[in-house]
Motif scaffolding. Structure first.
Motif, mmCIF file in Angstrom:
data_model
loop_
_atom_site.group_PDB
_atom_site.id
_atom_site.type_symbol
_atom_site.label_atom_id
_atom_site.label_comp_id
_atom_site.label_asym_id
_atom_site.label_seq_id
_atom_site.Cartn_x
_atom_site.Cartn_y
_atom_site.Cartn_z
ATOM 1 N N GLU A 1 36.239 50.275 33.565
ATOM 2 C CA GLU A 1 37.033 50.766 32.436
ATOM 3 C C GLU A 1 38.022 49.702 31.961
ATOM 4 O O GLU A 1 38.158 49.456 30.766
ATOM 5 N N HIS A 2 38.723 49.082 32.890
ATOM 6 C CA HIS A 2 39.650 48.004 32.555
ATOM 7 C C HIS A 2 38.949 46.692 32.884
ATOM 8 O O HIS A 2 38.891 46.267 34.031
ATOM 9 N N ASN A 3 38.403 46.082 31.870
ATOM 10 C CA ASN A 3 37.520 44.922 31.999
ATOM 11 C C ASN A 3 38.273 43.728 32.606
ATOM 12 O O ASN A 3 39.106 43.119 31.947
ATOM 13 N N PRO A 4 38.000 43.381 33.873
ATOM 14 C CA PRO A 4 38.743 42.300 34.522
ATOM 15 C C PRO A 4 38.123 40.937 34.210
ATOM 16 O O PRO A 4 37.041 40.604 34.686
ATOM 17 N N LEU A 5 38.790 40.154 33.401
ATOM 18 C CA LEU A 5 38.280 38.847 33.002
ATOM 19 C C LEU A 5 39.301 37.764 33.330
ATOM 20 O O LEU A 5 40.505 38.027 33.372
ATOM 21 N N TYR A 6 38.819 36.551 33.548
ATOM 22 C CA TYR A 6 39.696 35.396 33.748
ATOM 23 C C TYR A 6 39.988 34.795 32.368
ATOM 24 O O TYR A 6 39.157 34.085 31.795
ATOM 25 N N LEU A 7 41.162 35.088 31.854
ATOM 26 C CA LEU A 7 41.464 34.756 30.464
ATOM 27 C C LEU A 7 41.547 33.258 30.205
ATOM 28 O O LEU A 7 41.386 32.814 29.066
#
Length: 315
Positions: A92-98
């Protein structure tokens, strides 16, 4: 079957998660469901109903309190790594390395699944094309809009070509054009994969799902094809909306029609009229208008929408 959930229960036993009487808070309460290969299932429920918890358990992210879950033939307790290899997961909370570039992130994600060299490079190109990231592929993820970040997450979930896709709110933040594109991606994926996805956008479910599962307060309250749910809902009554040129002097005229159970004024000459199952009121209302010299400008029978079914089952 690709997903098999049997008597699944998840309790949170920390002090802050107990009820006033001291009992444990059950996020999921003895639910059972199966999803077959090639099936696209919409998993619906209000916030806090247990959708995300069920998905996290199915992917091996959370342990169950009781019950069993099998994915692609592997039990999540005894074969957790095989389950993870079988699943493409977009939380649901898309965990990405920004700070990473799009391709850099996908290369990292692919390496975790054992993809290497040319096969990984080709797979990244294929996923970028599939989810429509072509113009954004050379940017840092932190520079992308929320909709494009969702696309990166979806590309990551599909990258290792898993047989099972679990997508928690995959269309969050997408504009109408992007919605149509991602809807097609999910539909195409469902041709040879098992897809379980949650959403609050009912049109998405109506457009692409073979089946709908609705959960409320940790329990499954409906499970079946949308047509079947509509038929079951229609058993509760038939609804007709009649529109007259002006408001009626007395809505009791409509209430007196044989079979009418409820009349609800909607304003501007419109009335929602409910009758018993398999009762067609339209002819009787037309004759009523003719007999009382009323100008009837609209008359339609309402089909139960997924939204109305959802509200009925979860309120």
């Amino acid at each position: 079957m690709s997903i098999r959930v049997q008597d699944l229960t998840k309790e949170y036993g920390q002090s802050g998660s107990r009820r006033a009487d001291g009992s444990l808070q059950k996020a999921v309460d003895r639910i059972s469901l199966t999803v077959q290969p090639g099936e696209i299932v919409g998993f619906l429920g209000p916030n806090g109903a247990g959708k995300s918890t069920t998905m996290k358990i199915t992917t091996g992210y959370l342990p169950p309190t009781e019950g069993t879950v099998e994915v692609n033939g592997f039990d999540i307790r005894t074969h957790p790594m095989e389950v993870r290899r079988s699943v493409g997961y977009l939380p649901e909370h898309n965990p990405l390395y920004l700070d990473l570039y799009v391709k850099e992130y996908l290369r990292f994600a692919g390496s975790l699944h054992g993809l290497k060299s040319r096969s990984l490079t080709q797979r990244i190109e294929d996923m970028i094309d599939l989810v429509g990231l072509g113009r954004e592929q050379h940017k840092r993820i932190g520079q992308l809009s929320k909709g494009y970040r969702q696309r990166v997450g979806l590309a990551q979930a599909l990258l290792h070509n898993p047989p099972v896709l679990i997508l928690d709110e995959p269309t969050t933040g997408l504009d109408p054009n992007q919605l149509a594109e991602i809807r097609q991606v999910i539909r195409d994926a469902g041709r040879d994969k098992t897809v379980l996805f949650s959403t609050h956008i009912m049109q998405e479910v109506e457009a692409i799902c073979d089946r709908v599962v609705i959960i409320n307060r940790g329990k499954i309250v409906a499970d079946g094809p949308l047509s079947q749910l509509r038929t079951a809902s229609a058993g509760a009554g038939v609804v007709v909306v009649a529109e007259f040129e002006t408001d009626l002097s007395s809505p009791a005229l409509l209430a007196a029609v044989s079979g009418v159970e409820q009349v609800e004024p909607l304003g501007r000459g419109q009335y929602r009229i409910t009758a018993g199952p398999e009762t067609d009121l339209r002819g009787a209302i037309f004759r009523l208008a003719a007999d009382h010299n009323l100008t009837l400008v609209g008359l339609r029978q309402q089909e139960s929408s997924l939204e109305s079914i959802f509200k009925e089952l979860t309120r």
